[in-house]
Design a protein around this motif. Sequence first.
Motif, PDB file in Angstrom:
ATOM      1  N   LEU A  95       0.966  -1.207  -0.031  1.00 36.58           N
ATOM      2  CA  LEU A  95       0.045  -0.115  -0.010  1.00 36.58           C
ATOM      3  C   LEU A  95       0.718   1.185   0.078  1.00 36.58           C
ATOM      4  CD1 LEU A  95      -3.004   1.090   0.037  1.00 36.58           C
ATOM      5  CD2 LEU A  95      -2.699   1.015   2.479  1.00 36.58           C
ATOM      6  N   ALA A  96       1.939   1.086   0.827  1.00 35.81           N
ATOM      7  CA  ALA A  96       3.011   2.432   0.772  1.00 35.81           C
ATOM      8  C   ALA A  96       3.597   2.598  -0.413  1.00 35.81           C
ATOM      9  CB  ALA A  96       3.799   2.152   1.912  1.00 35.81           C
ATOM     10  N   LEU A  97       3.933   1.654  -1.074  1.00 34.06           N
ATOM     11  CA  LEU A  97       4.434   1.725  -2.439  1.00 34.06           C
ATOM     12  C   LEU A  97       3.252   2.276  -3.528  1.00 34.06           C
ATOM     13  CD1 LEU A  97       6.532   1.156  -4.599  1.00 34.06           C
ATOM     14  CD2 LEU A  97       5.739  -1.160  -4.807  1.00 34.06           C
ATOM     15  N   VAL A  98       2.114   1.762  -3.480  1.00 30.14           N
ATOM     16  CA  VAL A  98       1.338   2.283  -4.520  1.00 30.14           C
ATOM     17  C   VAL A  98       0.797   3.666  -4.231  1.00 30.14           C
ATOM     18  CG1 VAL A  98      -1.059   2.054  -5.342  1.00 30.14           C
ATOM     19  CG2 VAL A  98       0.087  -0.087  -4.798  1.00 30.14           C
ATOM     20  N   HIS A  99       0.880   4.179  -2.852  1.00 32.96           N
ATOM     21  CA  HIS A  99       0.679   5.462  -2.561  1.00 32.96           C
ATOM     22  C   HIS A  99       1.761   6.414  -3.044  1.00 32.96           C
ATOM     23  CE1 HIS A  99      -0.675   8.883  -0.379  1.00 32.96           C
ATOM     24  NE2 HIS A  99       0.043   8.874   0.673  1.00 32.96           N
ATOM     25  N   THR A 100       2.900   5.937  -2.603  1.00 36.95           N
ATOM     26  CA  THR A 100       4.113   6.849  -3.172  1.00 36.95           C
ATOM     27  C   THR A 100       4.076   6.883  -4.566  1.00 36.95           C
ATOM     28  OG1 THR A 100       5.474   6.127  -1.546  1.00 36.95           O
ATOM     29  CG2 THR A 100       6.435   7.061  -3.136  1.00 36.95           C
ATOM     30  N   VAL A 101       3.682   6.037  -5.497  1.00 32.54           N
ATOM     31  CA  VAL A 101       3.707   6.040  -6.748  1.00 32.54           C
ATOM     32  C   VAL A 101       2.695   7.135  -7.530  1.00 32.54           C
ATOM     33  CG1 VAL A 101       3.544   5.081  -9.352  1.00 32.54           C
ATOM     34  CG2 VAL A 101       5.063   4.052  -7.507  1.00 32.54           C
ATOM     35  N   ALA A 102       1.612   6.750  -6.799  1.00 28.74           N
ATOM     36  CA  ALA A 102       0.382   7.942  -6.927  1.00 28.74           C
ATOM     37  C   ALA A 102       0.716   9.223  -6.776  1.00 28.74           C
ATOM     38  CB  ALA A 102      -0.928   7.432  -6.417  1.00 28.74           C
ATOM     39  N   GLN A 103       1.437   9.497  -5.580  1.00 29.93           N
ATOM     40  CA  GLN A 103       1.787  10.922  -5.183  1.00 29.93           C
ATOM     41  C   GLN A 103       2.845  11.496  -6.497  1.00 29.93           C
ATOM     42  OE1 GLN A 103       3.202  10.282  -1.283  1.00 29.93           O
ATOM     43  NE2 GLN A 103       1.535  11.624  -0.641  1.00 29.93           N
ATOM     44  N   LEU A 104       3.777  10.606  -6.844  1.00 27.84           N
ATOM     45  CA  LEU A 104       4.559  10.929  -8.076  1.00 27.84           C
ATOM     46  C   LEU A 104       4.058  11.408  -9.005  1.00 27.84           C
ATOM     47  CD1 LEU A 104       7.381   8.263  -7.823  1.00 27.84           C
ATOM     48  CD2 LEU A 104       7.742  10.653  -6.976  1.00 27.84           C
ATOM     49  N   ALA A 105       2.772  10.584  -9.468  1.00 28.26           N
ATOM     50  CA  ALA A 105       2.076  11.079 -10.762  1.00 28.26           C
ATOM     51  C   ALA A 105       1.430  12.317 -10.627  1.00 28.26           C
ATOM     52  CB  ALA A 105       1.027   9.842 -10.955  1.00 28.26           C
ATOM     53  N   GLU A 106       0.961  12.434  -9.176  1.00 27.92           N
ATOM     54  CA  GLU A 106       0.147  13.864  -9.196  1.00 27.92           C
ATOM     55  C   GLU A 106       1.269  15.080  -9.147  1.00 27.92           C
ATOM     56  OE1 GLU A 106      -3.367  12.698  -6.111  1.00 27.92           O
ATOM     57  OE2 GLU A 106      -1.536  13.660  -5.198  1.00 27.92           O
ATOM     58  N   SER A 107       2.683  14.873  -8.907  1.00 27.10           N
ATOM     59  CA  SER A 107       3.776  15.792  -8.800  1.00 27.10           C
ATOM     60  C   SER A 107       4.214  15.719 -10.088  1.00 27.10           C
ATOM     61  CB  SER A 107       4.856  15.074  -8.034  1.00 27.10           C
ATOM     62  OG  SER A 107       4.804  14.943  -6.691  1.00 27.10           O
ATOM     63  N   GLN A 108       4.068  14.887 -11.027  1.00 24.97           N
ATOM     64  CA  GLN A 108       4.494  15.027 -12.433  1.00 24.97           C
ATOM     65  C   GLN A 108       3.380  15.868 -13.224  1.00 24.97           C
ATOM     66  OE1 GLN A 108       6.150  11.775 -14.731  1.00 24.97           O
ATOM     67  NE2 GLN A 108       4.569  12.223 -16.452  1.00 24.97           N
ATOM     68  N   LEU A 109       2.178  15.634 -12.825  1.00 19.42           N
ATOM     69  CA  LEU A 109       1.060  16.596 -13.383  1.00 19.42           C
ATOM     70  C   LEU A 109       1.316  17.982 -12.980  1.00 19.42           C
ATOM     71  CD1 LEU A 109      -2.043  14.177 -13.110  1.00 19.42           C
ATOM     72  CD2 LEU A 109      -0.870  14.851 -15.146  1.00 19.42           C
ATOM     73  N   HIS A 110       1.858  18.314 -11.734  1.00 18.08           N
ATOM     74  CA  HIS A 110       1.651  19.443 -11.299  1.00 18.08           C
ATOM     75  C   HIS A 110       2.969  20.151 -11.958  1.00 18.08           C
ATOM     76  CE1 HIS A 110       1.686  22.832  -8.360  1.00 18.08           C
ATOM     77  NE2 HIS A 110       3.264  22.772  -8.089  1.00 18.08           N
ATOM     78  N   ALA A 111       3.956  19.469 -12.233  1.00 17.50           N
ATOM     79  CA  ALA A 111       5.358  20.238 -12.824  1.00 17.50           C
ATOM     80  C   ALA A 111       4.831  20.646 -14.517  1.00 17.50           C
ATOM     81  CB  ALA A 111       6.220  19.190 -13.079  1.00 17.50           C
ATOM     82  N   ALA A 112       3.920  19.730 -14.785  1.00 16.59           N
ATOM     83  CA  ALA A 112       3.244  19.976 -16.243  1.00 16.59           C
ATOM     84  C   ALA A 112       2.568  21.267 -16.268  1.00 16.59           C
ATOM     85  CB  ALA A 112       2.692  18.696 -16.931  1.00 16.59           C
ATOM     86  N   HIS A 113       1.753  21.108 -15.056  1.00 15.16           N
ATOM     87  CA  HIS A 113       0.999  22.572 -15.179  1.00 15.16           C
ATOM     88  C   HIS A 113       1.506  23.896 -15.001  1.00 15.16           C
ATOM     89  CE1 HIS A 113      -2.003  25.050 -12.616  1.00 15.16           C
ATOM     90  NE2 HIS A 113      -2.419  25.085 -13.720  1.00 15.16           N
ATOM     91  N   THR A 114       2.751  23.679 -14.257  1.00 21.25           N
ATOM     92  CA  THR A 114       3.703  24.866 -13.926  1.00 21.25           C
ATOM     93  C   THR A 114       4.187  25.184 -15.335  1.00 21.25           C
ATOM     94  OG1 THR A 114       3.943  24.196 -11.833  1.00 21.25           O
ATOM     95  CG2 THR A 114       5.607  25.684 -12.583  1.00 21.25           C
ATOM     96  N   ALA A 115       4.774  24.328 -15.861  1.00 22.51           N
ATOM     97  CA  ALA A 115       5.164  24.634 -17.431  1.00 22.51           C
ATOM     98  C   ALA A 115       4.224  25.311 -18.364  1.00 22.51           C
ATOM     99  CB  ALA A 115       5.942  23.399 -17.931  1.00 22.51           C
ATOM    100  N   GLU A 116       2.966  24.880 -18.152  1.00 20.34           N
ATOM    101  CA  GLU A 116       2.105  25.334 -19.151  1.00 20.34           C
ATOM    102  C   GLU A 116       1.666  26.983 -18.587  1.00 20.34           C
ATOM    103  OE1 GLU A 116      -1.456  22.910 -18.468  1.00 20.34           O
ATOM    104  OE2 GLU A 116      -0.715  21.420 -19.790  1.00 20.34           O
ATOM    105  N   LEU A 117       1.811  27.078 -17.313  1.00 20.76           N
ATOM    106  CA  LEU A 117       1.443  28.432 -16.768  1.00 20.76           C
ATOM    107  C   LEU A 117       2.769  29.381 -17.270  1.00 20.76           C
ATOM    108  CD1 LEU A 117       0.083  28.255 -13.139  1.00 20.76           C
ATOM    109  CD2 LEU A 117      -0.926  29.165 -15.295  1.00 20.76           C
TER     110      LEU A 117
END
Length: 423
Positions: free
Chosen positions: A204-226
């Motif tokens: 569960l901790a592994l899956v949660h960590t990878v999900a958080q990494l995915a959200e971080s990547q989406l956040h970085a892409a949004h920052t680049a769009e801005l």
Amino acid sequence: MHQDSLEAALPVGEDPHRHARLLARVHDAALAGERPPARPRPVIDASWQRMLSRGIDPERGCAGRPLQPEELGERRRETALAEVLPLLRGKLAGVAEQTANIMVVTDADGRVLWRDGSTAVRRNADALGFVEGMSWGEETVGTNAIGTALVTRLPVQVYSAEHYVRSHHAWTCSSAPMHDPRSGRLLGALDLSGPAATVSPTTLALVHTVAQLAESQLHAAHTAELERLRAAAAPMLSRVGGRAVVTDGHGWVAASCGVVPMNHVALPAGCAAGRAWLPAFGDCAIEPVQGGWLVRLLDDEPVVEARTRVLLDLRSSRQAFLEVTSPSGSWSHPLSPRHAELLYLLAVHPDGRTAAQLAAEVFADPARTVTARAEMSRLRRHLGGLLNRRPYRFSGNVEVDVLRPPDPDSLLPHSIAPVVRGR
């Protein structure tokens, strides 16, 4: 996030087989309305109560049908999770293969979008109906890590007889929800599932960590769009004069002039060009710009109705363009052949078109409404408030002109769409 939200289904040091037998007795007693030999975990107990209140059949769940291939493809194209799928596969697909599990990505409705991992486990999942396109929400298959994580918005591990439906008792699954950092909207869930014997408190901790990494990547892409929007916004604001902000489509501020600095503006639901009252500013004029919106604070100034002009330039046989002129300036957007066909159809039918009409006049098949909606969704993502839906049409404050080539046969020469070829 509280530590107890990452509670593993198998207590530390507990024998998996013995614990599974205990859970089976707890499950049977709970469903029979008897006193169980032990209390289920709170997250499981709450989910079981939801299932009982809904009358979910603990033997079979509810009947569900997988999505048709075309609709599954549309959901895959439309979800922001497609952007992070390589990351998810890179972090978990190999783990799933090595540990006799499958990695599953669902949308916010619990529909399985992608599966990767052990071939043998995928065959077992097929027999269970755990296939791409099928709903794995609680309302369909009862308590399970995917559906319960989507309801609680928290990472969840479900082991053996913690599943509400008995045919799932041979499984263990660990899921974590994923959210869009731009809007906070639930995107779906990431899951590792496999035979109950593969249960591990660390999964569960592994899956949660990878999900958080995915959200971080989406956040970085949004920052680049801005940042890209910010580069275009500064000269735009200098021409406008007065107090104004430029936001992306979700209201995140790229640049501002004459207002207190802020990160986000609450835009109206279904934001459209025109006059609107915003909580942050009061009376405003909203205008579409490439990648977002220009919001001008009106204060006490009179409103001057300003129209946006759109020029659909189809003169070149190689590249079509959409050129937009508004009070804040001009911009252009290159069009794919398909998007050029759709915009041409809307230009010659200003009253608008339904998805079925679009499908008939562009694809020569009125049944291809899913494809038509998917293409229009992508267009609206680029062109913001220029396009309305229900029916699809150019917005009321937009004046549209079409530039055609001198030779009618040279209009979108590669197109076979009936609306272009006059059939």
